[in-house]
Motif scaffolding. Structure first.
Motif, short mmCIF file in Angstrom:
data_model
loop_
_atom_site.label_atom_id
_atom_site.label_comp_id
_atom_site.label_asym_id
_atom_site.label_seq_id
_atom_site.Cartn_x
_atom_site.Cartn_y
_atom_site.Cartn_z
N ILE A 160 26.45 -33.94 -15.65
CA ILE A 160 25.85 -33.52 -14.92
C ILE A 160 24.69 -33.34 -14.87
CG2 ILE A 160 24.78 -31.29 -13.62
CD1 ILE A 160 27.67 -31.70 -12.55
N LEU A 161 23.94 -34.17 -16.38
CA LEU A 161 23.06 -34.57 -16.37
C LEU A 161 22.75 -35.86 -16.30
CD1 LEU A 161 21.85 -32.67 -19.48
CD2 LEU A 161 21.47 -31.96 -17.39
N ASN A 162 24.06 -36.64 -15.93
CA ASN A 162 24.16 -38.03 -15.73
C ASN A 162 24.09 -38.35 -14.05
OD1 ASN A 162 23.52 -38.69 -18.50
ND2 ASN A 162 25.62 -38.98 -19.15
N GLN A 163 24.46 -37.27 -13.99
CA GLN A 163 24.42 -37.53 -12.38
C GLN A 163 23.51 -38.75 -11.77
OE1 GLN A 163 26.95 -36.07 -9.67
NE2 GLN A 163 27.59 -36.28 -11.80
N THR A 164 23.54 -39.47 -10.10
CA THR A 164 22.14 -39.95 -9.55
C THR A 164 21.69 -39.10 -9.51
OG1 THR A 164 24.35 -40.91 -7.77
CG2 THR A 164 24.03 -42.01 -9.69
N TYR A 165 22.22 -38.27 -8.45
CA TYR A 165 21.18 -37.30 -7.40
C TYR A 165 20.62 -36.60 -8.80
CZ TYR A 165 19.48 -33.63 -4.27
OH TYR A 165 18.72 -33.30 -3.80
N LYS A 166 19.55 -36.03 -8.49
CA LYS A 166 18.36 -35.25 -9.94
C LYS A 166 17.53 -34.64 -9.46
CE LYS A 166 19.38 -38.81 -12.94
NZ LYS A 166 20.02 -39.05 -13.86
N ASN A 167 17.69 -34.02 -8.47
CA ASN A 167 16.21 -32.65 -7.85
C ASN A 167 17.82 -31.86 -7.93
OD1 ASN A 167 14.89 -30.64 -6.99
ND2 ASN A 167 14.72 -31.36 -4.89
N PHE A 168 18.06 -31.25 -9.14
CA PHE A 168 18.83 -30.55 -9.02
C PHE A 168 18.24 -29.29 -10.95
CE2 PHE A 168 21.34 -33.38 -11.80
CZ PHE A 168 21.32 -32.81 -12.95
N GLU A 169 18.69 -27.49 -10.88
CA GLU A 169 18.36 -27.04 -12.02
C GLU A 169 20.17 -26.47 -12.34
OE1 GLU A 169 17.18 -23.10 -10.96
OE2 GLU A 169 18.51 -22.94 -9.30
N PHE A 170 19.90 -25.88 -14.10
CA PHE A 170 21.43 -26.04 -13.93
C PHE A 170 21.83 -24.88 -14.88
CE2 PHE A 170 25.58 -28.22 -17.17
CZ PHE A 170 26.10 -27.54 -16.25
N ILE A 171 22.19 -23.89 -14.30
CA ILE A 171 21.88 -22.96 -15.12
C ILE A 171 23.70 -22.34 -15.37
CG2 ILE A 171 22.22 -20.20 -14.19
CD1 ILE A 171 20.33 -20.43 -11.44
N ILE A 172 23.50 -21.67 -16.81
CA ILE A 172 24.90 -22.05 -17.42
C ILE A 172 24.55 -19.98 -17.95
CG2 ILE A 172 26.13 -22.22 -19.37
CD1 ILE A 172 24.48 -24.69 -19.25
N CYS A 173 25.78 -19.46 -17.97
CA CYS A 173 26.07 -18.07 -17.95
C CYS A 173 27.24 -17.77 -18.93
CB CYS A 173 26.36 -17.36 -16.81
SG CYS A 173 26.50 -15.67 -16.94
N ASP A 174 26.19 -17.58 -19.89
CA ASP A 174 27.19 -16.84 -20.78
C ASP A 174 27.86 -15.49 -20.88
OD1 ASP A 174 28.39 -16.20 -23.81
OD2 ASP A 174 27.15 -16.10 -24.57
N ASP A 175 29.62 -15.30 -20.42
CA ASP A 175 29.92 -13.90 -19.97
C ASP A 175 30.03 -13.16 -20.90
OD1 ASP A 175 31.35 -12.44 -18.45
OD2 ASP A 175 33.51 -13.23 -18.25
N GLY A 176 29.68 -12.54 -22.12
CA GLY A 176 29.91 -12.10 -22.67
C GLY A 176 30.99 -12.41 -23.45
N SER A 177 30.69 -13.69 -23.95
CA SER A 177 31.36 -14.57 -25.62
C SER A 177 31.53 -13.85 -26.77
CB SER A 177 30.94 -15.69 -25.65
OG SER A 177 31.40 -16.33 -24.55
N THR A 178 32.55 -13.31 -27.20
CA THR A 178 32.95 -12.65 -28.48
C THR A 178 31.98 -13.03 -29.91
OG1 THR A 178 35.02 -12.75 -27.67
CG2 THR A 178 34.27 -10.89 -26.58
N ASP A 179 32.67 -14.90 -29.95
CA ASP A 179 32.48 -15.47 -30.87
C ASP A 179 30.96 -15.73 -30.83
OD1 ASP A 179 32.13 -17.46 -29.12
OD2 ASP A 179 33.67 -18.41 -29.18
N SER A 180 31.11 -16.41 -32.53
CA SER A 180 29.44 -17.02 -32.57
C SER A 180 28.76 -18.76 -32.54
CB SER A 180 29.45 -16.58 -33.95
OG SER A 180 29.67 -17.41 -34.84
N LYS A 181 30.34 -19.05 -32.48
CA LYS A 181 30.07 -20.32 -32.21
C LYS A 181 29.67 -21.05 -30.71
CE LYS A 181 34.75 -21.51 -30.61
NZ LYS A 181 35.81 -22.19 -31.12
N THR A 182 30.22 -19.84 -29.24
CA THR A 182 29.36 -20.34 -28.27
C THR A 182 28.10 -20.05 -27.52
OG1 THR A 182 31.74 -19.55 -26.88
CG2 THR A 182 29.59 -19.73 -25.47
N LYS A 183 27.83 -19.30 -28.92
CA LYS A 183 25.89 -18.78 -28.32
C LYS A 183 25.31 -20.01 -29.33
CE LYS A 183 25.36 -14.00 -28.37
NZ LYS A 183 26.96 -14.39 -27.73
N GLU A 184 25.95 -20.99 -30.69
CA GLU A 184 25.21 -21.77 -31.01
C GLU A 184 25.67 -23.07 -30.79
OE1 GLU A 184 27.10 -24.51 -34.49
OE2 GLU A 184 27.53 -23.35 -35.33
N TYR A 185 26.45 -23.58 -29.80
CA TYR A 185 26.90 -24.63 -28.85
C TYR A 185 25.67 -24.65 -27.33
CZ TYR A 185 31.55 -24.88 -30.94
OH TYR A 185 32.18 -24.93 -31.75
#
Length: 273
Positions: free
Chosen positions: A26-51
């Motif tokens: 997504i960051l490398n798209q030819t189209y640039k006028n965007f926002e990127f919203i990522i939702c952590d859906d209640g992950s139960t591991d610690s690594k996802t938050k780190e990622y």
């Protein structure tokens, strides 16, 4: 103000490499006028938050949101939609990746075709080893195209935000937990909104086909719930008695031995490699 809001739901990320490749696509798209919203859906591991902390530092357009309890991808995407500012909302899954022209071509299509409220693409199907097939979809899906499966590949889609909001986004219930995408498209078509599939491979969709041989079937209760979604969807689309065999399709598939279903699924995806 961004024209496009790209949204992604994550839960217990399998591999950082998969997530990073997806985000970078997504960051490398030819189209640039965007926002990127990522939702952590209640992950139960610690690594996802780190990622996600690492991911958040890649680009100022990335916004991370989340909550403590897992609710499923439909709920998570609805949260992203609430935070979104774009006229268009594009989906992206955390283990797939988009071709660099995907957003540009989908934006151009929606700009030029006001009669359509959402647009997707056909896709390469790949696993850890290679691209092994092509996921083909009808160009201009009609109501009858919903009988066998959804005629849209959800993570490849871009929507007009007002159409998504008019149907209140994803319906979050027990019966839609494994069929929220299908249910969404039923409700959009029932309201008179139409979708289109660009007949160009602009997306790479991950299916680890060799794992399918050994993967356990979805529980029968999930298959019964999908049958309920199908029944309701076919009813609002007025598909009549011909839809009855397709209502019970997920239940019948659950009775087919796994090796046989593996061969059926592999053949149903156009293999051009």
């Amino acid at each position: 103000m961004p024209l496009v809001s790209v949204i992604m739901s994550v839960f217990n990320v399998k591999k950082y490499e998969y997530l990073l490749n997806s985000v970078n696509s997504i960051l490398n798209q030819t189209y640039k006028n965007f926002e990127f919203i990522i939702c952590d859906d209640g992950s139960t591991d610690s690594k996802t938050k780190e990622y996600l902390e690492r991911i958040s530092k890649l680009d100022s357009r990335i916004k991370i949101i989340g909550y403590k309890k897992n609710h499923g991808p439909g709920y998570s995407r609805n949260e992203c939609i609430k935070f979104s500012k774009g006229k268009y909302i594009a989906f992206q899954d955390d283990d797939d990746f988009s071709k660099k022209e995907r957003l540009e071509k989908e934006v151009n299509f929606l700009n030029k075709h006001p009669e359509y409220s959402f647009v997707g693409t056909i896709a390469n199907v790949f696993d850890k080893n290679k691209i092994w097939g092509t996921f083909r979809l009808p160009e201009k899906p009609q109501k009858s195209d919903f009988l066998w499966n959804s005629p849209f590949l959800n993570p490849s889609m871009m929507f007009r935000a007002d159409a998504l909001k008019a149907v209140h986004g994803f319906r979050v219930t027990k019966e839609t937990r494994r069929a929220e995408d299908y249910d969404l498209f039923f409700r959009l078509y029932a309201k008179g909104y139409k979708g289109y599939n660009i007949q160009e491979i602009l997306f790479n969709y991950r299916i680890d086909i060799e794992n399918e041989k050994h993967k356990k079937y979805r529980p029968m209760k999930d298959r019964i719930n999908e049958a309920k979604v199908r029944y309701g969807g076919f009813k609002v689309l007025h598909l009549g008695y011909r839809s009855i065999p397709y209502v019970i399709k997920p239940i019948i598939i659950g009775l087919i031995p796994a090796p046989i279903f593996y061969e059926i699924r592999k053949k149903n995806i156009d293999n051009e490699q």
